[in-house]
Write a protein that holds these residues in place. Structure first.
Motif, PDB file in Angstrom:
ATOM      1  N   HIS A  38       1.168  -1.353   0.060  1.00 23.32           N
ATOM      2  CA  HIS A  38       0.112   0.411   0.120  1.00 23.32           C
ATOM      3  C   HIS A  38       0.604   1.029   0.182  1.00 23.32           C
ATOM      4  CE1 HIS A  38      -3.354  -2.524   0.563  1.00 23.32           C
ATOM      5  NE2 HIS A  38      -2.237  -3.237   1.982  1.00 23.32           N
ATOM      6  N   LEU A  39       1.930   1.453  -0.062  1.00 23.52           N
ATOM      7  CA  LEU A  39       3.296   2.482  -0.031  1.00 23.52           C
ATOM      8  C   LEU A  39       2.701   3.661  -1.415  1.00 23.52           C
ATOM      9  CD1 LEU A  39       6.238   0.284   0.154  1.00 23.52           C
ATOM     10  CD2 LEU A  39       5.501   1.718   1.332  1.00 23.52           C
ATOM     11  N   ALA A  40       1.908   3.027  -2.375  1.00 24.00           N
ATOM     12  CA  ALA A  40       1.802   3.807  -3.617  1.00 24.00           C
ATOM     13  C   ALA A  40       0.022   4.004  -3.334  1.00 24.00           C
ATOM     14  CB  ALA A  40       2.009   3.036  -5.122  1.00 24.00           C
ATOM     15  N   VAL A  41      -0.571   3.866  -2.141  1.00 20.19           N
ATOM     16  CA  VAL A  41      -1.765   4.442  -2.282  1.00 20.19           C
ATOM     17  C   VAL A  41      -1.951   5.906  -1.723  1.00 20.19           C
ATOM     18  CG1 VAL A  41      -4.071   4.382  -0.987  1.00 20.19           C
ATOM     19  CG2 VAL A  41      -2.733   2.092  -1.275  1.00 20.19           C
ATOM     20  N   PRO A  42      -2.537   7.278  -2.551  1.00 20.01           N
ATOM     21  CA  PRO A  42      -2.884   8.002  -1.642  1.00 20.01           C
ATOM     22  C   PRO A  42      -3.227   8.511  -0.531  1.00 20.01           C
ATOM     23  CG  PRO A  42      -3.581   8.158  -4.130  1.00 20.01           C
ATOM     24  CD  PRO A  42      -3.643   6.912  -3.781  1.00 20.01           C
ATOM     25  N   PRO A 109       0.306  12.929  -2.992  1.00 16.20           N
ATOM     26  CA  PRO A 109       1.235  11.716  -2.046  1.00 16.20           C
ATOM     27  C   PRO A 109       1.462  11.127  -1.837  1.00 16.20           C
ATOM     28  CG  PRO A 109       0.711  14.629  -1.658  1.00 16.20           C
ATOM     29  CD  PRO A 109       0.012  14.132  -2.341  1.00 16.20           C
ATOM     30  N   THR A 110       1.972   9.473  -1.847  1.00 18.92           N
ATOM     31  CA  THR A 110       1.171   8.501  -0.701  1.00 18.92           C
ATOM     32  C   THR A 110       2.018   8.648   0.371  1.00 18.92           C
ATOM     33  OG1 THR A 110       3.685   6.889  -2.527  1.00 18.92           O
ATOM     34  CG2 THR A 110       1.131   7.652  -3.309  1.00 18.92           C
ATOM     35  N   THR A 111       2.133   6.669   1.295  1.00 21.25           N
ATOM     36  CA  THR A 111       3.023   7.089   2.310  1.00 21.25           C
ATOM     37  C   THR A 111       4.242   6.208   2.300  1.00 21.25           C
ATOM     38  OG1 THR A 111       0.935   6.144   2.983  1.00 21.25           O
ATOM     39  CG2 THR A 111       2.672   5.296   3.887  1.00 21.25           C
ATOM     40  N   GLY A 112       4.552   6.279   0.807  1.00 19.10           N
ATOM     41  CA  GLY A 112       5.978   5.735   0.248  1.00 19.10           C
ATOM     42  C   GLY A 112       6.483   7.175   0.572  1.00 19.10           C
ATOM     43  N   ASP A 113       6.014   8.321  -0.454  1.00 19.87           N
ATOM     44  CA  ASP A 113       6.726   9.495   0.270  1.00 19.87           C
ATOM     45  C   ASP A 113       7.370   9.833   0.945  1.00 19.87           C
ATOM     46  OD1 ASP A 113       6.552   9.994  -2.870  1.00 19.87           O
ATOM     47  OD2 ASP A 113       3.730  10.116  -2.926  1.00 19.87           O
ATOM     48  N   LEU A 114       5.687   9.909   1.881  1.00 25.94           N
ATOM     49  CA  LEU A 114       6.152  10.309   3.457  1.00 25.94           C
ATOM     50  C   LEU A 114       7.348   9.489   3.869  1.00 25.94           C
ATOM     51  CD1 LEU A 114       2.807  10.337   5.529  1.00 25.94           C
ATOM     52  CD2 LEU A 114       4.252  11.953   4.214  1.00 25.94           C
ATOM     53  N   LEU A 130       8.959  16.338  -1.142  1.00 27.73           N
ATOM     54  CA  LEU A 130       8.039  15.305  -1.157  1.00 27.73           C
ATOM     55  C   LEU A 130       7.315  16.275  -2.988  1.00 27.73           C
ATOM     56  CD1 LEU A 130       5.505  15.473   2.208  1.00 27.73           C
ATOM     57  CD2 LEU A 130       5.544  13.678   0.354  1.00 27.73           C
ATOM     58  N   LEU A 131       8.297  17.341  -3.048  1.00 27.63           N
ATOM     59  CA  LEU A 131       7.635  18.029  -4.552  1.00 27.63           C
ATOM     60  C   LEU A 131       8.489  17.805  -4.967  1.00 27.63           C
ATOM     61  CD1 LEU A 131       6.032  21.292  -4.656  1.00 27.63           C
ATOM     62  CD2 LEU A 131       8.277  21.903  -4.829  1.00 27.63           C
ATOM     63  N   GLU A 132       9.505  16.866  -5.312  1.00 27.49           N
ATOM     64  CA  GLU A 132      10.262  16.545  -6.066  1.00 27.49           C
ATOM     65  C   GLU A 132       9.419  15.174  -6.644  1.00 27.49           C
ATOM     66  OE1 GLU A 132      15.069  15.468  -6.460  1.00 27.49           O
ATOM     67  OE2 GLU A 132      13.637  15.952  -5.221  1.00 27.49           O
ATOM     68  N   ARG A 133       9.355  14.552  -5.301  1.00 31.75           N
ATOM     69  CA  ARG A 133       8.880  12.660  -5.989  1.00 31.75           C
ATOM     70  C   ARG A 133       7.309  12.992  -6.770  1.00 31.75           C
ATOM     71  NH1 ARG A 133      10.773   8.742  -3.214  1.00 31.75           N
ATOM     72  NH2 ARG A 133       8.511   7.554  -3.260  1.00 31.75           N
ATOM     73  N   CYS A 134       6.370  14.004  -6.126  1.00 28.88           N
ATOM     74  CA  CYS A 134       4.983  14.430  -6.828  1.00 28.88           C
ATOM     75  C   CYS A 134       4.640  14.962  -7.728  1.00 28.88           C
ATOM     76  CB  CYS A 134       4.475  14.484  -5.361  1.00 28.88           C
ATOM     77  SG  CYS A 134       4.082  13.504  -4.667  1.00 28.88           S
TER      78      CYS A 134
END
Length: 241
Positions: A38-42, A109-114, A130-134
């Motif tokens: 579930h790392l990629a779930v918003p 953003p997702t939990t993986g991003d966090l 976070l910005l760079e990833r999203c």
């Protein structure tokens, strides 16, 4: 409804974990599967699942406290979870927003991003990560280095666009203070609330196991197989109710 054994296993796995990993454990409890699934779930979709899980486990009203920003008084609130569960579940499709003169394509953003942001260290660096990833592209150019160089320019605009697209990820209440009249914003962090309630339930349940095992010689599995109502009655009989 989650099994008692699943609830206790989730609690045991999360006791020594940080808040982000606990949210993943709770997400797996709500959705099934492994936490890493579930790392990629918003975040909004994740939190809507957690609000639903909380209602199934502990009821539809959530109780909380916040300190008044004006006078420091403790404010209590009761929150009907249906207010959140009526929100639409966000999709995972990319979105676009114009920030000043720039057109920014982004995803939620997702939990993986966090997790990546927490590993970054400082709050400022976490925000940039976070910005760079999203951010997927700026003016049609997909380049993380460009996004990082424009972080100060893009950050607030993208954050507002994310909040509008994913309202379930940041649920806030506007509470009046009876003492001073000032209104205070209270953030309903469902992952933290739900973990605190699961922790309280698990420790109380294990105390029941200890007391009934000591009194009757039952195993943990035998104690947990007894319904909560009968368990309370047996505890009263042995003087612990």
């Amino acid at each position: 409804m989650a099994l008692v054994s699943d609830l206790l296993a989730t609690w045991e796995a999360g006791v020594g974990a940080d808040a982000v990993h606990r949210s993943l454990l709770l997400c797996a409890l709500a959705r099934g599967g492994r936490p890493t699934d579930h790392l990629a779930v918003p975040l909004g979709a994740r939190d809507l699942d957690l609000f639903g899980l909380r209602r199934r486990l502990f009821g539809e009203w959530l109780n909380g406290r916040v300190t008044c920003a004006g006078c420091g008084e403790e404010l209590e609130f009761d929150f009907d979870l249906d207010n959140v569960l009526r929100l639409p579940v966000p999709g995972e499709e990319p979105r676009a927003v114009r920030v000043g003169e720039r057109l920014v394509r982004f995803r939620l953003p997702t939990t993986g991003d966090l997790l990546a942001a927490v590993a970054a260290g400082s709050a400022e660096e976490a925000r940039t990560v976070l910005l760079e990833r999203c951010v997927l592209a700026v003016d049609g150019v997909s380049d993380p280095a460009l996004t990082r160089s424009l972080a100060a320019e893009l950050g607030d605009g993208v954050a507002r666009a994310v909040a509008e697209a994913d309202p379930g990820a940041d649920v806030r209440l506007d509470l009046p203070c009876a003492e001073c009249g000032q209104r205070t914003k209270a953030s309903v962090d469902i992952a933290s609330h739900l973990w605190a309630e699961l922790d309280h339930w698990a420790r109380a349940t294990l105390l029941d196991v200890h007391q009934l095992a000591s009194a009757y010689g039952w195993s943990e599995a035998e104690v947990l197989a007894v319904s909560p109502l009968r368990r309370r009655y047996y505890l009263e009989l042995v003087g612990h109710g």
